[in-house]
Design a protein around this motif. Structure first.
Motif, PDB file in Angstrom:
ATOM      1  N   PRO A   1      30.374  50.388  28.419  1.00 44.49           N
ATOM      2  CA  PRO A   1      29.119  50.607  29.151  1.00 44.49           C
ATOM      3  C   PRO A   1      28.007  51.223  28.306  1.00 44.49           C
ATOM      4  O   PRO A   1      26.850  50.830  28.435  1.00 44.49           O
ATOM      5  N   GLN A   2      28.337  52.199  27.452  1.00 44.85           N
ATOM      6  CA  GLN A   2      27.297  52.847  26.655  1.00 44.85           C
ATOM      7  C   GLN A   2      26.651  51.857  25.694  1.00 44.85           C
ATOM      8  O   GLN A   2      25.425  51.824  25.541  1.00 44.85           O
ATOM      9  N   GLN A   3      27.476  51.056  25.041  1.00 42.49           N
ATOM     10  CA  GLN A   3      26.936  50.050  24.114  1.00 42.49           C
ATOM     11  C   GLN A   3      26.063  49.045  24.853  1.00 42.49           C
ATOM     12  O   GLN A   3      24.967  48.688  24.387  1.00 42.49           O
ATOM     13  N   THR A   4      26.531  48.574  26.010  1.00 41.25           N
ATOM     14  CA  THR A   4      25.759  47.615  26.794  1.00 41.25           C
ATOM     15  C   THR A   4      24.428  48.208  27.232  1.00 41.25           C
ATOM     16  O   THR A   4      23.379  47.573  27.139  1.00 41.25           O
ATOM     17  N   SER A   5      24.461  49.458  27.688  1.00 45.83           N
ATOM     18  CA  SER A   5      23.237  50.118  28.130  1.00 45.83           C
ATOM     19  C   SER A   5      22.256  50.294  26.975  1.00 45.83           C
ATOM     20  O   SER A   5      21.057  50.027  27.122  1.00 45.83           O
ATOM     21  N   ASP A   6      22.772  50.709  25.821  1.00 46.78           N
ATOM     22  CA  ASP A   6      21.901  50.930  24.661  1.00 46.78           C
ATOM     23  C   ASP A   6      21.317  49.617  24.154  1.00 46.78           C
ATOM     24  O   ASP A   6      20.135  49.562  23.766  1.00 46.78           O
ATOM     25  N   ARG A   7      22.128  48.565  24.124  1.00 42.74           N
ATOM     26  CA  ARG A   7      21.685  47.296  23.538  1.00 42.74           C
ATOM     27  C   ARG A   7      20.656  46.601  24.398  1.00 42.74           C
ATOM     28  O   ARG A   7      19.677  46.033  23.896  1.00 42.74           O
ATOM     29  N   TYR A   8      20.853  46.609  25.719  1.00 42.39           N
ATOM     30  CA  TYR A   8      20.002  45.805  26.603  1.00 42.39           C
ATOM     31  C   TYR A   8      19.050  46.630  27.465  1.00 42.39           C
ATOM     32  O   TYR A   8      18.227  46.053  28.186  1.00 42.39           O
ATOM     33  N   GLY A   9      19.175  47.964  27.418  1.00 44.80           N
ATOM     34  CA  GLY A   9      18.292  48.798  28.221  1.00 44.80           C
ATOM     35  C   GLY A   9      18.526  48.668  29.712  1.00 44.80           C
ATOM     36  O   GLY A   9      17.575  48.681  30.506  1.00 44.80           O
ATOM     37  N   VAL A  10      19.809  48.528  30.112  1.00 37.13           N
ATOM     38  CA  VAL A  10      20.161  48.371  31.529  1.00 37.13           C
ATOM     39  C   VAL A  10      21.239  49.390  31.896  1.00 37.13           C
ATOM     40  O   VAL A  10      21.886  49.970  31.027  1.00 37.13           O
ATOM     41  N   ASP A  11      21.412  49.583  33.203  1.00 34.59           N
ATOM     42  CA  ASP A  11      22.515  50.412  33.669  1.00 34.59           C
ATOM     43  C   ASP A  11      23.815  49.637  33.529  1.00 34.59           C
ATOM     44  O   ASP A  11      23.860  48.417  33.751  1.00 34.59           O
ATOM     45  N   ALA A  12      24.892  50.333  33.176  1.00 32.31           N
ATOM     46  CA  ALA A  12      26.196  49.691  33.019  1.00 32.31           C
ATOM     47  C   ALA A  12      27.287  50.678  33.424  1.00 32.31           C
ATOM     48  O   ALA A  12      27.144  51.887  33.255  1.00 32.31           O
ATOM     49  N   ILE A  13      28.387  50.140  33.963  1.00 28.89           N
ATOM     50  CA  ILE A  13      29.542  50.959  34.318  1.00 28.89           C
ATOM     51  C   ILE A  13      30.800  50.292  33.773  1.00 28.89           C
ATOM     52  O   ILE A  13      30.802  49.103  33.436  1.00 28.89           O
ATOM     53  N   ASN A  14      31.867  51.079  33.711  1.00 28.31           N
ATOM     54  CA  ASN A  14      33.155  50.572  33.227  1.00 28.31           C
ATOM     55  C   ASN A  14      33.703  49.530  34.194  1.00 28.31           C
ATOM     56  O   ASN A  14      33.866  49.794  35.388  1.00 28.31           O
ATOM     57  N   ARG A  15      33.989  48.362  33.671  1.00 31.81           N
ATOM     58  CA  ARG A  15      34.453  47.246  34.510  1.00 31.81           C
ATOM     59  C   ARG A  15      35.823  47.500  35.127  1.00 31.81           C
ATOM     60  O   ARG A  15      36.235  46.765  36.037  1.00 31.81           O
ATOM     61  N   LYS A  16      36.541  48.518  34.654  1.00 30.96           N
ATOM     62  CA  LYS A  16      37.880  48.804  35.181  1.00 30.96           C
ATOM     63  C   LYS A  16      37.952  50.154  35.896  1.00 30.96           C
ATOM     64  O   LYS A  16      39.038  50.675  36.130  1.00 30.96           O
TER      65      LYS A  16
END
Length: 349
Positions: free
Chosen positions: A43-58
């Motif tokens: 989630p942290q990498q996804t949020s940093d890369r795309y500028g969006v909110d992200a949560i752990n898929r599991k």
């Protein structure tokens, strides 16, 4: 128009360049009033890369909280509903979609690649989950045939990565030219004997063409070891290029003359950037792409045993093959944008 919160579900944050490209394409195509929440393995990498909110898929608690706070759920592209690589994978994705439907969310199956579905129960689960989606779009005729057989309405358009924006790669043009990109990935069909033949063919190809070979892992955890096994054997200039930004990964192919790729999205990115392509097919989706684009290549199961024949075929394509025309590429890009139009339509209602 009010803001809509949409959960984006796919194989995101797992270090796979093709799936990251699908996420980047989806974010590029989402209407402005839709706020994404990405389910991610990182989630942290996804949020940093795309500028969006992200949560752990599991994370079950985070997932249920997200379902309660969202209005839409999007299966975000790619071969999510298949049981060839994992029996558990289709149950994870259909299970989440069913939960979203139970929570009353608008559910969208977007740019899907359905199959292979070898087991009766996964076929049943897929059929019943797709049937309850608000809208469905698919990226290939094989997936369309599943939905047609099931009597489920759908939209068919090329993979959205055709329309994804590309970015330049720093330092690429400093490498020796001409350049050829190579991507191999682990697969049961890529036996040690076949890999040895491909490596010898790459050696012979480089000697004949005097090209700089760029070894491009699309998923570092899988592809990098093969690239590292190949590079010391090469007689000429080479470089392993691992890119995490999907826009740069696509942009890499702007600076190469030809791509030899097993990865489905490696072929799409290369073809869309006016690069000659040679396919090594391990999967029906690659086979279908070869057919649709008239790409030269081999099924891995039918790979010649003679490295000399392989290298001669590559040399011939390097010397005399042609990339897709600008008109062909523009047609595929325009058609891929149908996936954007579908999102605009469904979120306008």
């Amino acid at each position: 128009m009010g803001t809509v919160r949409a959960i984006l579900c796919g194989y995101y944050g797992q270090g796979n360049g093709g799936d990251e490209a699908l996420l980047a394409s989806l974010l590029q195509m989402l209407p402005e009033h839709v706020t994404p929440l990405v389910l991610s393995g990182n989630p942290q990498q996804t949020s940093d890369r795309y500028g969006v909110d992200a949560i752990n898929r599991k994370d079950p608690q985070a997932l249920f909280r997200a379902l309660r706070q969202s209005q839409a759920f999007i299966w975000g592209g790619g071969s999510l509903i298949q049981d060839a690589t994992s029996v558990l994978s289709p149950f994870y994705y259909t299970g989440l979609m069913k939960l979203a439907q139970l929570f009353g969310l608008k559910t969208i199956a977007w740019a899907q690649g359905i199959g292979p579905l070898k087991r009766p129960f996964t076929r049943w689960a897929a059929k019943h989950t797709f049937a309850r989606c608000s809208v469905v779009s698919v990226r290939d005729r094989g997936s369309a045939e599943f939905l047609a057989d099931w009597g489920i309405p759908f939209t068919l358009a090329p993979d959205p990565v055709w329309a994804m924006e590309s970015s330049p790669v720093s330092g690429l043009w400093d490498l020796p030219a001409p350049r050829v990109a190579v991507n191999l990935r682990p697969h049961p069909l890529l036996t040690p004997a076949r890999l040895a033949n491909l490596i010898q063919a790459l050696i012979d190809f480089q000697k004949a063409t005097r090209t700089c070979l760029l070894l491009v892992p699309f998923q570092t955890s899988q592809d990098l070891a093969i690239a590292q096994a190949i590079q010391p054997r090469l007689p000429g200039p080479s470089q392993i290029i691992s890119l995490e930004d999907p826009h740069q990964l696509k942009g890499l192919f702007r600076g190469v003359e030809m791509a030899i790729s097993m990865r489905f999205h490696g072929l799409i990115m290369a073809a869309s950037e006016e690069c000659r392509c040679f396919a090594l097919s391990y999967d029906p989706k690659v086979r279908q792409l070869m057919h649709d684009l008239s790409l030269p290549g081999w099924e891995l199961a039918d790979l010649p045993d003679n490295p000399n024949l392989i290298s001669k075929t590559w040399i011939e394509h390097y010397a005399n093959g042609s990339p897709l025309s600008n008109d062909q590429i523009q047609f595929l890009v325009d058609r891929a944008l149908i996936h954007r139009e579908l999102l605009q339509q469904v979120f306008a209602t």
